[in-house]
Design an enzyme around this catalytic site. Structure first.
Site, PDB file in Angstrom:
ATOM      1  N   HIS A 127      37.235  42.156  43.068  1.00  0.00           N
ATOM      2  CA  HIS A 127      38.664  42.447  42.884  1.00  0.00           C
ATOM      3  C   HIS A 127      39.220  42.884  44.245  1.00  0.00           C
ATOM      4  O   HIS A 127      38.491  43.469  45.057  1.00  0.00           O
ATOM      5  CB  HIS A 127      38.763  43.592  41.873  1.00  0.00           C
ATOM      6  CG  HIS A 127      40.145  43.935  41.423  1.00  0.00           C
ATOM      7  ND1 HIS A 127      40.998  44.704  42.182  1.00  0.00           N
ATOM      8  CD2 HIS A 127      40.818  43.641  40.299  1.00  0.00           C
ATOM      9  CE1 HIS A 127      42.143  44.869  41.520  1.00  0.00           C
ATOM     10  NE2 HIS A 127      42.057  44.223  40.368  1.00  0.00           N
ATOM     11  N   ASP A 204      31.712  49.000  42.083  1.00  0.00           N
ATOM     12  CA  ASP A 204      32.970  49.047  41.339  1.00  0.00           C
ATOM     13  C   ASP A 204      32.623  48.799  39.870  1.00  0.00           C
ATOM     14  O   ASP A 204      32.248  47.695  39.490  1.00  0.00           O
ATOM     15  CB  ASP A 204      33.888  47.945  41.900  1.00  0.00           C
ATOM     16  CG  ASP A 204      35.119  47.717  41.041  1.00  0.00           C
ATOM     17  OD1 ASP A 204      35.205  48.281  39.940  1.00  0.00           O
ATOM     18  OD2 ASP A 204      35.997  46.942  41.487  1.00  0.00           O
ATOM     19  N   GLN A 207      35.011  47.188  35.300  1.00  0.00           N
ATOM     20  CA  GLN A 207      34.897  46.285  34.142  1.00  0.00           C
ATOM     21  C   GLN A 207      33.570  46.448  33.411  1.00  0.00           C
ATOM     22  O   GLN A 207      33.303  45.720  32.458  1.00  0.00           O
ATOM     23  CB  GLN A 207      35.035  44.823  34.610  1.00  0.00           C
ATOM     24  CG  GLN A 207      36.374  44.482  35.205  1.00  0.00           C
ATOM     25  CD  GLN A 207      37.499  44.511  34.181  1.00  0.00           C
ATOM     26  OE1 GLN A 207      37.276  44.489  32.964  1.00  0.00           O
ATOM     27  NE2 GLN A 207      38.733  44.560  34.663  1.00  0.00           N
ATOM     28  N   LYS A 230      40.980  51.407  31.643  1.00  0.00           N
ATOM     29  CA  LYS A 230      40.199  50.254  31.159  1.00  0.00           C
ATOM     30  C   LYS A 230      39.130  50.708  30.172  1.00  0.00           C
ATOM     31  O   LYS A 230      38.376  49.915  29.628  1.00  0.00           O
ATOM     32  CB  LYS A 230      39.531  49.541  32.332  1.00  0.00           C
ATOM     33  CG  LYS A 230      40.542  49.035  33.352  1.00  0.00           C
ATOM     34  CD  LYS A 230      39.971  47.960  34.198  1.00  0.00           C
ATOM     35  CE  LYS A 230      40.848  47.677  35.397  1.00  0.00           C
ATOM     36  NZ  LYS A 230      41.914  46.718  35.126  1.00  0.00           N
ATOM     37  N   CYS A 368      43.775  39.161  40.696  1.00  0.00           N
ATOM     38  CA  CYS A 368      43.468  39.986  41.875  1.00  0.00           C
ATOM     39  C   CYS A 368      42.099  39.636  42.441  1.00  0.00           C
ATOM     40  O   CYS A 368      41.341  40.529  42.865  1.00  0.00           O
ATOM     41  CB  CYS A 368      43.530  41.484  41.560  1.00  0.00           C
ATOM     42  SG  CYS A 368      45.152  42.028  41.106  1.00  0.00           S
TER      43      CYS A 368
END
Ligand code: PLP
Length: 555
Positions: A127, A204, A207, A230, A368
């Site tokens: 991302h 990261d 997700q 999220k 993104c």
């Protein structure tokens, strides 16, 4: 711990008030969970309860309410830390989300530790939040960036990674799960290899955590970043976990209240972890709301949730793979419940708009992840992302609605072909339609029948920026000094709007155009109400470009 009955999305759904909404008169089918998730009632109530009973500033108060707010705020940190397997909550720093967490590491750790020519490894599918902060850092300190590629099947190219490790990178920024493809990468292994090669690793997890639990003590990375929104929690809150020995070496990256031990005009000393990285009044209700979301998840059977998500994904794939022109993007050998696909012959924005009109929310675009899309040779994709509260029939409705779109275009081709010569009739149909559905159909017919710009004119100098889709405007005057513009776009709905605008402006003198309110043309058709704000901005950019040309046609 109380477990809900396994695979019980009907029961889970009841906990999420927004899911019973209607959109455009249809029951909402929310398949944009990778963008943000819906919130369980307990989260909404926790925030509301905080404001009703405990609202005060934290840490520096000298009254009971402040003590109560501080306890709740710090308890929230402990809840998250326990959930992630962290035994030292002071190493969990509140941020606005993943983006801010990564920027914190880049600005604080990176500026201090990286020197000219040091190597940063990024991932092809990351991302922008895990790319741009590193580019900004690299520019400042003169570091170099190299990219870990993907294999054609979507898995990370492990061999290429190992070769890159031989170059002794200082920092490796990884994605746990791709937000554009859904692929779950073997980050534990990647971090171990990276650390063995002497690099600091950041993951990261934006997700990942919405789909499965992790234990950070056994994970092997140095930093882990994620976002509350999220994760069924509120927006504007997230966190960074870091290893104590690294965090302790890092200088604060923002200055202000809360983060100091002592301030005088001759100098300032900083507070201990985690406060030295939390300048200013924090998002107190956000932290409390996020802790409520985590407690909610802890009360469910997450394995059953994950199993249900995988069933949803498989069902959606089974239904959609029957569709003409349906093609999935490469997704690797392991992925979360996210379906990234194209529909041949259709621009993604048109598909998303069609689905939206039927109450189905999905995401279209580059997500993104522009470098990834570029490497795949695509402008973007359609992304249906499922959460545990989605139902199998929602996956079926997605497929059936896509099928209707495909069918409607097959029939409308004939209509458009017949009417091509009489496009004025189509334009009349747009203006005379009494409801949005009829108007939309007419717009799509126009979008399909507008003659395209020759490729020679689809040049960068004619490209309009500020639109989600690619749009070209070739402004021109004819021999009599009247406007004779041409335009094109790759999304049908935009082509139609361009056709309406060209129909209105061509033949006018520049002065006449400047006294025409082009925005009113769209308002008359109630178009802006039905466009997404970003699409609306695109239309505004087109109007601005036409008006700029009319003001200075020779410029
Ligand atoms: N990383 C990934 C993988 C994401 O999907 C997102 C959001 O879509 C982000 C980072 C940025 O998250 P936020 O906007 O919450 O900071």
């Amino acid at each position: 711990m109380t477990h809900s009955r396994p695979s019980d999305p009907v029961r889970w759904r009841r906990d999420f008030p927004l899911l019973s909404q209607r959109v455009h008169g249809q029951p909402l089918i929310y398949l944009d969970n990778a963008a943000t998730t819906q919130k369980p009632r307990v989260v909404v109530e926790a925030i509301s309860r905080f404001y009703k009973t405990s609202n005060a500033n934290v840490h520096r108060g000298s009254h009971a309410l402040s003590a109560q707010a501080t306890t709740a705020f710090e308890q929230a940190r402990t809840t998250l830390a326990n959930w992630l397997g962290i035994d030292d909550p002071a190493c969990l720093i509140w941020t606005r989300g993943t983006t801010e967490a990564i920027n914190l590491v880049a600005q604080s750790w990176g500026r201090n530790q990286l020197r000219a020519d040091d190597l940063i490894l990024l991932q092809q599918s990351s991302h922008h939040a895990n790319i741009v902060p590193w580019q900004m850092l690299a520019e400042t300190v003169g570091a170099r960036i190299e990219v870990i590629p993907l294999q054609p099947d979507g898995d990370l190219d492990l061999e290429a990674y190992q070769l890159l490790l031989q170059k002794r990178p200082k920092l490796i920024a990884l994605s746990h799960v791709s937000n554009a493809l859904g692929t779950r990468y073997p980050v534990e292994q990647l971090c171990r290899l990276g650390r063995d090669a002497g690099a600091v690793t950041l993951v990261d997890g934006a997700q990942a955590l919405p789909h499965f639990d992790i234990d950070l003590t056994r994970f092997g990375c140095d930093f882990y970043a994620f976002s509350g929104h999220k994760l069924f929690g509120p927006s504007g809150i997230g966190a960074l976990w870091g290893r104590r020995e690294l965090l302790e070496q890092m200088p604060p990256w923002q200055g202000g209240g809360e983060m100091i031990r002592d301030v005088s005009f001759s100098g300032t000393t900083y507070a201990d972890l985690p406060f030295r990285f939390e300048a200013g009044t924090p998002n107190i209700e956000g932290a409390i709301g996020l802790a409520a979301a985590i407690e909610y998840l802890q009360q469910q059977d997450r394995t059953a949730m994950e199993r249900h998500e995988q069933t949803l994904l498989q069902h959606a794939r089974d239904c959609c793979s029957q569709l003409k022109g349906f093609r999935e993007l490469p997704f690797g050998s392991d992925r979360v419940s996210l379906l990234s696909f194209e529909l041949e012959g259709f621009h993604q924005q048109d598909v998303a708009h069609w689905l939206d009109r039927h109450g189905i929310a999905i995401r279209a675009g580059h997500h993104c992840a522009m470098p990834l899309m570029r490497s795949l040779g695509l402008p973007g994709s359609l992304r249906a992302s499922f959460a545990f509260y989605n139902r199998l029939d929602e996956a079926e409705q997605l497929a059936s609605c896509l099928d209707q779109l495909i069918q409607s275009q097959t029939t409308s081709t004939t209509v458009a072909f017949i009417e091509q010569k009489t496009s004025q009739n189509l334009i009349k149909r747009v203006y005379s339609a009494t409801d949005w559905n009829a108007r939309y159909q007419a717009l799509m017919h126009i979008g399909q029948s507008l003659p395209g710009l020759p490729d020679a004119l689809k040049q960068d100098c004619y490209r309009l920026h500020g639109c989600e889709s690619r749009v070209w405007l070739v402004p021109a005057l004819d021999d009599t000094g009247r406007l004779a513009c041409q335009a094109d776009a790759d999304a049908r709905i935009l082509r139609a709007l361009l056709a309406l605008l060209l129909d209105r402006i061509n033949g006018l003198t520049p002065a006449e155009l400047l006294s025409t309110d082009l925005g009113a043309v769209l308002d008359q058709l109630d178009i802006r109400r039905h466009l997404s704000p970003s699409r609306g901005n695109g239309v505004a950019a087109i109007i601005q470009a036409i008006e700029a040309f009319a003001r200075d046609p020779r410029g």
